[in-house]
Structures are given as structure tokens and as C-alpha cells.
Write an enzyme that holds these catalytic residues in place. Structure first.
Site, PDB file in Angstrom:
ATOM      1  N   ASP A   1      -6.198   7.187  -2.899  1.00 14.21           N
ATOM      2  CA  ASP A   1      -5.459   8.251  -2.398  1.00 14.21           C
ATOM      3  C   ASP A   1      -4.935   8.909  -3.556  1.00 14.21           C
ATOM      4  O   ASP A   1      -3.611   8.927  -3.754  1.00 14.21           O
ATOM      5  CB  ASP A   1      -4.131   7.378  -1.808  1.00 14.21           C
ATOM      6  CG  ASP A   1      -3.221   8.395  -1.382  1.00 14.21           C
ATOM      7  OD1 ASP A   1      -3.617   9.521  -0.922  1.00 14.21           O
ATOM      8  OD2 ASP A   1      -1.982   8.113  -1.028  1.00 14.21           O
TER       9      ASP A   1
ATOM     10  N   GLU B   1      -7.659   0.694   5.012  1.00 12.07           N
ATOM     11  CA  GLU B   1      -7.307   1.187   3.536  1.00 12.07           C
ATOM     12  C   GLU B   1      -8.219   1.441   2.776  1.00 12.07           C
ATOM     13  O   GLU B   1      -8.145   2.588   1.874  1.00 12.07           O
ATOM     14  CB  GLU B   1      -5.916   0.255   3.244  1.00 12.07           C
ATOM     15  CG  GLU B   1      -4.856   0.347   4.048  1.00 12.07           C
ATOM     16  CD  GLU B   1      -4.060   1.773   3.842  1.00 12.07           C
ATOM     17  OE1 GLU B   1      -4.473   2.561   2.793  1.00 12.07           O
ATOM     18  OE2 GLU B   1      -3.211   2.203   4.852  1.00 12.07           O
TER      19      GLU B   1
END
Length: 468
Positions: A360, A343
Site C-alpha cells: 500500500d 491483504e
């Protein structure tokens, strides 16, 4: 006169590079690109960079890699490109740069020569202090710290050990890769030696179901431990083989470099060859997750360093990881470590870096990238900035709930059930259920179509470093 879609091409040029200087390869493309440096006389591959070899567009983040040659001379620089659909764009630069370094340890000695032997420091640089790196040099005296940077810091000049635990390259996604053979004969990056990656006595394995994401659902068995090795044949999912040993070889996919030397039936007879370890499930591996990453892999070492001794937080994240895993019989701490690695590289890839950063496009929050569009109350509370709260929420409120739902509502069991929960962590339960209902792999709707496989692959690498 090249067809519009579905083609590949290769171009090359000869470049002169100076020893110890730093160069950046940067590229933007639609679709994938990879880069190879070869010896101009022998044609031997000196380094390969494959992390950008995937479907992408010019809107994707620019890719870059820093290299530093061990010897001054000419090198053959190969560019390989493939086009899937729509626009065909290839934009590549190779530039000489002077990178900035930043101290990542508590204190770093500055010395007047590149050696720790009989050489008292002339200054001490503190954590976070930056300096200009002029060149890389190899110590002729120091057998412990061979690689050094010649640096300029404010009014000071000197040398610091070029160790990944000591120095970060500011603003760069990856560390400098040494190009060409070292004067001392030490192994390169990538390391193509035949030293075992980890203690192994072999075992039985099968080509894993992760091959479904490849072009023809087959995986190559090669004559050497590199993607440049000659193909001896291609085999399907479920093909049985004997693993003779695990070795470190050339890089593939996302910087993976572990290979299995195997024995199997190929072309009607028993043969030996090499296969990328990522594509093999070892059946009697002592409870370990299979991994395609060698224990000494330099691309993933910073992820381990960051979770153990964070640069941007005061205490280790590992106790929080182990506490969260201890609440679930089916969860290994190494799996949480793998999720955090995928991540955010444990915060290193966030903006700004650390537990308070985002990713993101600003929607992913903190170390475990909790999405602000689906977890609004937790995000509004501000607790996502706390490493412990971020990890606890990711496991208790996202991963564990997905695991429980899939356990109740599907026939998944064991590793398949764990993979489903991990895939749901990335793509959501609805996507995983839709994939199962259509007979597809649980990763079908995940980022890169490999999320759970990649997390368990990283989990296996953390296990090599003592994560039970």
C-alpha cells in the site's frame, strides 16, 4: 469517432507460439482490460484472464501474466477493453521471456531427464537457490509429476518438477498458465471439467446482495460454466434457486472459478443453467461460507502454502491464527486466513516478501497490513514485523474493536455484523457508519467495493482445505 466515456471495444490478432516456451502478457490501461486465447479453427476458449477487468488508471501497478503453450501453433489472441471516464489508454505487450525460478522447498532434486522413476538426482538445489527456466516439458513416464522445467543452474543443467510447492517464478505476480490442450488429455488451467469442486448434494440458495456492485444489479444465468456461455437470462438479488451441484469452470473476477449448476424460474418457466458461485448464498451449506473459488484453484494455492509453511519465516502462521480466533466466539480462523490472503497473500505480495515487508505504497506493514498512519505506536515499536504480534494486533486492536462498536451502535447481526467489522478493517469505522446511514452496503467505501464479501469468499475456500 468513438464516444469519450462509457464504451467497450474488442480487438484480436493471430499469434504463433512455441510449445514449452514462456510468454508474458503485460498491460497498463485506463480502465479495465481482459484477455482471451481461442483455438483458431474451433473458436473454443482456451484461457481467459479477467483479473484486470476493473476501474483503474495508468498510475495503477502494471498487470502481467505468464503463459506457456502445450502445443506449437497459431492462437487467436483477443483483447477486450472498457472505458469508464477520463483518459482512454490501452497498452498491451506479448513478449517471449526466459523466467527465473527459485526453490521454495527445503531441497529440490535436479535430474537428467524429466522423471522421478529410476532416475537418480544429479544435483540437489537448496531453498532460495535460483535458476533460469529454459522451457516446460511433460513427462512421458512419470504419472505423479507430469510437468517439469528444463533449467540451467550455475554450471548444472537438468530438469526439476514444476510443482507450485517446489518452485516460485521470481518477480512474477502469478504462475505460468498452460495454454491449450495437453498432449496427455489432462485438464487445463483454467479447468473446465465438470468434476465437483467439493462434495455437494445440492441445496437451496439465493442470489446474494453482492450483486449491488454490478452494472444493472442483475446476475447472468448461463448455458455453460464460463463467462463466455450464452446468457439464458438475468436475475436480481434475492432470487431463489436450487443448487444441483458445484463445479469448476472458467475464471471470473479475481481468478474465481467455482460455478453452481442451478434450477430456477426463468422467463416464466423452470430452467437449468450455471451461475458464478460467488454471487450465490447457499442457505443449507453446513455452516460454510459460500465461495467462488474451487478447491484446486492454482491462483490461491500459494496463499494456503504460505500460511502453513512460510517461505520467509521459520514457523507456520496457522497456530497464531487459531489462537487469535479462539478469543472470540464470533470469529472463525478461516476469516483471519481470508483477511491475510486479501491483504498480502500471506506476505507473498509484500516488498520485500514476508512478514517484514510493506505494501500500500509503504503504509501497510506486515502480514495483515497494519496502516502506519493510524497505528503509529504499534508501528514505532517494530513489533509489526513479528508474525504473531502482527496477527494479534490486527484481530484484537482492529477487527474486534470494530465488531464491538458496530454491535453496540447498529442493528447489524450475524454475518452482516461480521461483514461490517471486516469492511471497517479496510475502510475504517467512519466509512462503514457513513455507508449504513446512507442506506448503502457496508462495502461501499472499501477497496473494490467488495472487501468483506471477498474476505468471506476466501474464508470459504480455506474451509475447503480443513480450516474449521
Amino acid at each position: 469517432s468513438i464516444q469519450r466515456d462509457y464504451f467497450a471495444m474488442e480487438a484480436w490478432t493471430r499469434v504463433r507460439l512455441r510449445a514449452g516456451k514462456f510468454y508474458r502478457i503485460s498491460s497498463s490501461s485506463d480502465d479495465g482490460m481482459r484477455f482471451i486465447f481461442r483455438n483458431t479453427k474451433t473458436g473454443k476458449t482456451l484461457a481467459e484472464f479477467n483479473d484486470n477487468w476493473g476501474d483503474r488508471s495508468v498510475r495503477s501497478e502494471e498487470w502481467s501474466q505468464i503463459i506457456t503453450p502445450a502445443k506449437t501453433g497459431r492462437y487467436d489472441f483477443y483483447i477486450q477493453y472498457y472505458e469508464k471516464r477520463e483518459a482512454a489508454v490501452v497498452d498491451v505487450s506479448l513478449d517471449k521471456i526466459s523466467p527465473t525460478g527459485r526453490v521454495r522447498t527445503t531441497a529440490l532434486n535436479l535430474r537428467n531427464t524429466p522423471s522421478t522413476l529410476n532416475n537418480a538426482p544429479v544435483d540437489v538445489l537448496s531453498r532460495g537457490e535460483t535458476f533460469k527456466i529454459k522451457r516446460r516439458v511433460t513427462s512421458a513416464k512419470d504419472s505423479v509429476y507430469r510437468d517439469w522445467y528444463r533449467v540451467v543452474s550455475d554450471d548444472s543443467r537438468g530438469f526439476v518438477a514444476a510443482n507450485a510447492n517446489f518452485v516460485d517464478l521470481v518477480g512474477e505476480a502469478t504462475r505460468a498458465v498452460v495454454l491449450g490442450e495437453r498432449q496427455s488429455g489432462d485438464p487445463l488451467v483454467p479447468d473446465n471439467s465438470s468434476r465437483p469442486t467439493q462434495p455437494t448434494t445440492g441445496g437451496t440458495g439465493v442470489i446474494s446482495s453482492s450483486v449491488w456492485i454490478t452494472a444493472d444489479d442483475r446476475i447472468a444465468i448461463r448455458s455453460d460454466k464460463t463467462i463466455s456461455g450464452v446468457e439464458l437470462g438475468r436475475v436480481r438479488e434475492g432470487t431463489q434457486l436450487s443448487v444441483i451441484e458445484t463445479v469448476t469452470g472458467g475464471r471470473y473476477l479475481n481468478g474465481f472459478d467455482a460455478w453452481h449448476r442451478v434450477r430456477l424460474k426463468l422467463n416464466g418457466r423452470t430452467q437449468e443453467g450455471f451461475v458464478a458461485a460467488y454471487y450465490v448464498d447457499v442457505l443449507n451449506d453446513g455452516g460454510r461460507y459460500s465461495t467462488g473459488i474451487s478447491k484446486g484453484n492454482r491462483l490461491y494455492k500459494p496463499h494456503l502454502d504460505e500460511v502453513l509453511d512460510p517461505t520467509y519465516a521459520s514457523t507456520s502462521y496457522r497456530p497464531y491464527v487459531e489462537q487469535a480466533a479462539s478469543r472470540y466466539r464470533w470469529l472463525n480462523p478461516s476469516v483471519i486466513a481470508g483477511i491475510g490472503s486479501r491483504e498480502s497473500a500471506w506476505g507473498r505480495l509484500l516488498s520485500p516478501p514476508g512478514p517484514g515487508g510493506t505494501g500500500d505504497g509503504g503504509h501497510g506493514r506486515g502480514l495483515m497490513q497494519i496502516d502506519d498512519r493510524f497505528h503509529e505506536s504499534f508501528i514505532r515499536s517494530g513489533r509489526w514485523r513479528s508474525p504473531k504480534d502482527n496477527i494479534d494486533y490486527a484481530i484484537d486492536d482492529v477487527l474486534a474493536k470494530s465488531y464491538a462498536y458496530l454491535d453496540r451502535n447498529t442493528s447489524l447481526q450475524g454475518t452482516d455484523l461480521l461483514r461490517g467489522a471486516i469492511a471497517a478493517y479496510n475502510a475504517g469505522l467512519g466509512s462503514v457508519m457513513r455507508a449504513l446511514q446512507s442506506g448503502r452496503d457496508v462495502d461501499y467505501y472499501t477497496t473494490g467495493q467488495d472487501y468483506s464479501w471477498d474476505v468471506l469468499n476466501r474464508a470459504g475456500w480455506f474451509q475447503l482445505h480443513g480450516w474449521r
